[in-house]
Write a protein that holds these residues in place. Structure first.
Motif, PDB file in Angstrom:
ATOM      1  N   LEU A 130       0.840  -1.195   0.000  1.00  0.00           N
ATOM      2  CA  LEU A 130       0.000   0.000   0.000  1.00  0.00           C
ATOM      3  C   LEU A 130       0.873   1.243   0.000  1.00  0.00           C
ATOM      4  O   LEU A 130       1.973   1.241   0.553  1.00  0.00           O
ATOM      5  CB  LEU A 130      -0.902  -0.012   1.244  1.00  0.00           C
ATOM      6  CG  LEU A 130      -2.012  -1.076   1.225  1.00  0.00           C
ATOM      7  CD1 LEU A 130      -2.516  -1.350   2.629  1.00  0.00           C
ATOM      8  CD2 LEU A 130      -3.156  -0.642   0.319  1.00  0.00           C
ATOM      9  N   LYS A 131       0.364   2.293  -0.612  1.00  0.00           N
ATOM     10  CA  LYS A 131       1.105   3.559  -0.640  1.00  0.00           C
ATOM     11  C   LYS A 131       0.741   4.402   0.578  1.00  0.00           C
ATOM     12  O   LYS A 131      -0.390   4.401   1.043  1.00  0.00           O
ATOM     13  CB  LYS A 131       0.785   4.319  -1.916  1.00  0.00           C
ATOM     14  CG  LYS A 131       1.382   3.643  -3.156  1.00  0.00           C
ATOM     15  CD  LYS A 131       1.816   4.692  -4.159  1.00  0.00           C
ATOM     16  CE  LYS A 131       2.721   4.145  -5.249  1.00  0.00           C
ATOM     17  NZ  LYS A 131       2.397   2.812  -5.738  1.00  0.00           N
ATOM     18  N   ARG A 168     -12.496   6.307   9.659  1.00  0.00           N
ATOM     19  CA  ARG A 168     -12.963   5.167   8.869  1.00  0.00           C
ATOM     20  C   ARG A 168     -13.506   5.615   7.524  1.00  0.00           C
ATOM     21  O   ARG A 168     -14.037   6.717   7.408  1.00  0.00           O
ATOM     22  CB  ARG A 168     -14.101   4.452   9.604  1.00  0.00           C
ATOM     23  CG  ARG A 168     -13.680   3.661  10.800  1.00  0.00           C
ATOM     24  CD  ARG A 168     -13.050   2.336  10.464  1.00  0.00           C
ATOM     25  NE  ARG A 168     -14.007   1.335  10.028  1.00  0.00           N
ATOM     26  CZ  ARG A 168     -14.727   0.571  10.836  1.00  0.00           C
ATOM     27  NH1 ARG A 168     -14.620   0.690  12.142  1.00  0.00           N
ATOM     28  NH2 ARG A 168     -15.544  -0.339  10.349  1.00  0.00           N
ATOM     29  N   ALA A 169     -13.362   4.736   6.540  1.00  0.00           N
ATOM     30  CA  ALA A 169     -14.055   4.916   5.267  1.00  0.00           C
ATOM     31  C   ALA A 169     -14.949   3.703   5.068  1.00  0.00           C
ATOM     32  O   ALA A 169     -14.536   2.565   5.331  1.00  0.00           O
ATOM     33  CB  ALA A 169     -13.072   5.038   4.118  1.00  0.00           C
ATOM     34  N   TYR A 170     -16.193   3.983   4.667  1.00  0.00           N
ATOM     35  CA  TYR A 170     -17.181   2.940   4.397  1.00  0.00           C
ATOM     36  C   TYR A 170     -17.667   3.118   2.961  1.00  0.00           C
ATOM     37  O   TYR A 170     -18.083   4.232   2.601  1.00  0.00           O
ATOM     38  CB  TYR A 170     -18.389   3.103   5.320  1.00  0.00           C
ATOM     39  CG  TYR A 170     -18.110   2.953   6.801  1.00  0.00           C
ATOM     40  CD1 TYR A 170     -18.251   1.718   7.424  1.00  0.00           C
ATOM     41  CD2 TYR A 170     -17.758   4.057   7.583  1.00  0.00           C
ATOM     42  CE1 TYR A 170     -18.044   1.582   8.797  1.00  0.00           C
ATOM     43  CE2 TYR A 170     -17.548   3.923   8.950  1.00  0.00           C
ATOM     44  CZ  TYR A 170     -17.692   2.679   9.554  1.00  0.00           C
ATOM     45  OH  TYR A 170     -17.485   2.555  10.901  1.00  0.00           O
ATOM     46  N   TYR A 200      -9.328   1.815   7.247  1.00  0.00           N
ATOM     47  CA  TYR A 200      -8.976   2.503   8.477  1.00  0.00           C
ATOM     48  C   TYR A 200      -7.881   3.490   8.073  1.00  0.00           C
ATOM     49  O   TYR A 200      -6.936   3.123   7.371  1.00  0.00           O
ATOM     50  CB  TYR A 200      -8.466   1.518   9.525  1.00  0.00           C
ATOM     51  CG  TYR A 200      -8.124   2.193  10.831  1.00  0.00           C
ATOM     52  CD1 TYR A 200      -9.127   2.548  11.734  1.00  0.00           C
ATOM     53  CD2 TYR A 200      -6.807   2.521  11.150  1.00  0.00           C
ATOM     54  CE1 TYR A 200      -8.818   3.193  12.922  1.00  0.00           C
ATOM     55  CE2 TYR A 200      -6.504   3.171  12.329  1.00  0.00           C
ATOM     56  CZ  TYR A 200      -7.510   3.503  13.216  1.00  0.00           C
ATOM     57  OH  TYR A 200      -7.207   4.146  14.379  1.00  0.00           O
ATOM     58  N   ILE A 201      -8.062   4.732   8.449  1.00  0.00           N
ATOM     59  CA  ILE A 201      -7.140   5.785   8.036  1.00  0.00           C
ATOM     60  C   ILE A 201      -6.441   6.336   9.279  1.00  0.00           C
ATOM     61  O   ILE A 201      -7.097   6.679  10.266  1.00  0.00           O
ATOM     62  CB  ILE A 201      -7.931   6.936   7.358  1.00  0.00           C
ATOM     63  CG1 ILE A 201      -8.753   6.391   6.180  1.00  0.00           C
ATOM     64  CG2 ILE A 201      -6.997   8.061   6.933  1.00  0.00           C
ATOM     65  CD1 ILE A 201     -10.007   7.201   5.890  1.00  0.00           C
ATOM     66  N   ASP A 252      -5.365   1.583   5.383  1.00  0.00           N
ATOM     67  CA  ASP A 252      -5.227   0.129   5.351  1.00  0.00           C
ATOM     68  C   ASP A 252      -6.590  -0.522   5.444  1.00  0.00           C
ATOM     69  O   ASP A 252      -7.564   0.134   5.815  1.00  0.00           O
ATOM     70  CB  ASP A 252      -4.340  -0.328   6.525  1.00  0.00           C
ATOM     71  CG  ASP A 252      -3.642  -1.654   6.236  1.00  0.00           C
ATOM     72  OD1 ASP A 252      -4.030  -2.352   5.272  1.00  0.00           O
ATOM     73  OD2 ASP A 252      -2.715  -1.986   6.987  1.00  0.00           O
ATOM     74  N   ARG A 253      -6.623  -1.798   5.136  1.00  0.00           N
ATOM     75  CA  ARG A 253      -7.873  -2.545   5.321  1.00  0.00           C
ATOM     76  C   ARG A 253      -8.122  -2.623   6.811  1.00  0.00           C
ATOM     77  O   ARG A 253      -7.187  -2.776   7.593  1.00  0.00           O
ATOM     78  CB  ARG A 253      -7.738  -3.932   4.686  1.00  0.00           C
ATOM     79  CG  ARG A 253      -7.802  -3.798   3.172  1.00  0.00           C
ATOM     80  CD  ARG A 253      -7.523  -5.084   2.423  1.00  0.00           C
ATOM     81  NE  ARG A 253      -7.304  -4.722   1.019  1.00  0.00           N
ATOM     82  CZ  ARG A 253      -6.111  -4.395   0.507  1.00  0.00           C
ATOM     83  NH1 ARG A 253      -5.013  -4.433   1.260  1.00  0.00           N
ATOM     84  NH2 ARG A 253      -6.007  -4.037  -0.754  1.00  0.00           N
TER      85      ARG A 253
END
Ligand code: PXG
Length: 290
Positions: A3-4, A37-39, A88-89, A117-118
């Motif tokens: 991941l970047k 969080r991103a959903y 998850y940020i 990340d996941r």
């Protein structure tokens, strides 16, 4: 493919994302961070997280060196680059590179990085059967020391609380103020429900103003539940009908046992379950697309 990571204005492979041993974030925990969080390709409440980050930075007189809008755009760009739908940020801002002394003026430029990340979710079991917690022997920092409102990189107080949880055979520990009032848990805010009334401690006792906590208060009010900020002693928790924790990673997790005593019927409560449902709807609808 790795991941970047966004690091000081550039996107680098996670294996290449390194900072100096002279960074005061490493030497002193001098900095602030956010967990977001991103959903479904939407970031949940980024403005609120960034407000808290910038307020915390202001409180420690740390110049981030980027505007909130720029930082929000970089969060979205990182998520797009990594093609993450749910994530998850972690946004981290440190004082930057200095010398072997406390003086923050020696650090000329902050270090800013964004890891996406996941998300590693908590076991489903916690949400179905509830969590047991214990009271930590470590007290929460009083606001006059390191104010718990600041989400600083110095998490040692919380880590000591987490060690108390592990020693107590649980995952989370309740942290009290120096006066013995309920503050919050090591990485989550706490609520109780008694006689249909939803309550959480006022944040000025010495707790983080949780974004999830704020969202749950809104949901409780919108859905006709009585809500109040309430100073509480641990005994009030033991006698509550329901108890639950809120946090970005945890979302809403029912608590069924505190210090070995069953809360209510010893299973997730009805109000808790309703709020969990409302929260699920909220995260699916209320976010910033990327
Ligand atoms: N209190 C504390 C001390 C926290 O660290 C919360 C409450 C909940 O706040 P939000 O805004 O997230 O609703 C937190 C945040 C993790 C992890 O990996 C958890 C947090 C922070 C960083 C990492 O479990 N909790």
């Amino acid at each position: 493919m790795g991941l970047k990571v966004f690091l000081n204005g550039e996107f680098v492979e996670s294996e290449e994302a390194k900072i100096s041993v002279f960074d005061h974030g490493v030497l002193y925990g001098d900095g602030v961070f956010e967990g977001i969080r991103a959903y479904n390709r939407s970031v949940f409440r980024p403005e609120e997280h960034l407000d808290r980050l910038y307020d915390g930075a202001g409180a420690i007189r740390l110049e981030i060196g980027m505007s909130k809008n720029e930082l929000q755009e970089k969060i979205c760009e990182t998520l797009r680059l990594n093609d993450l739908d749910n994530a998850y940020i972690r946004v981290v801002v440190t004082r930057g590179e200095g010398d072997l002394g406390l003086d923050p003026r020696k650090c000329k430029k902050s270090t800013v990085f964004i890891i996406t990340d996941r998300i590693a979710l908590y076991p489903r079991e916690y949400y179905i059967n509830g969590l047991s917690i214990v009271t930590a022997k470590t007290r929460r920092n009083p606001p006059e020391a390191l104010n718990p409102r600041i989400k600083s990189l110095n998490y040692m107080n919380n880590i000591l609380g987490k060690i108390d949880a592990i020693d107590g055979g649980t995952e989370e520990a309740l942290m009290l103020t120096m006066d013995g009032y309920v503050a919050e848990c090591t990485g989550d805010n706490i609520f109780i429900v008694t006689a249909g009334r939803v309550m959480t401690p006022p944040n000025d006792v010495g707790a983080l103003c949780g974004i999830t906590q704020g969202a749950v208060i809104e949901l409780a009010r919108q859905n006709g539940f009585e809500f109040a900020y309430e100073m509480m002693k641990p005994e009030q928790l033991y006698e509550a009908d329901e108890c639950f924790l809120t946090g970005t990673a945890a979302e809403i997790v029912p608590v069924v046992r505190i210090d070995g005593k069953a809360v209510g019927a010893g299973k997730p409560g009805e109000v808790t379950k309703k709020l969990m449902g409302f929260f699920r709807e909220l995260v699916e609808t209320d976010g910033v697309r990327y």
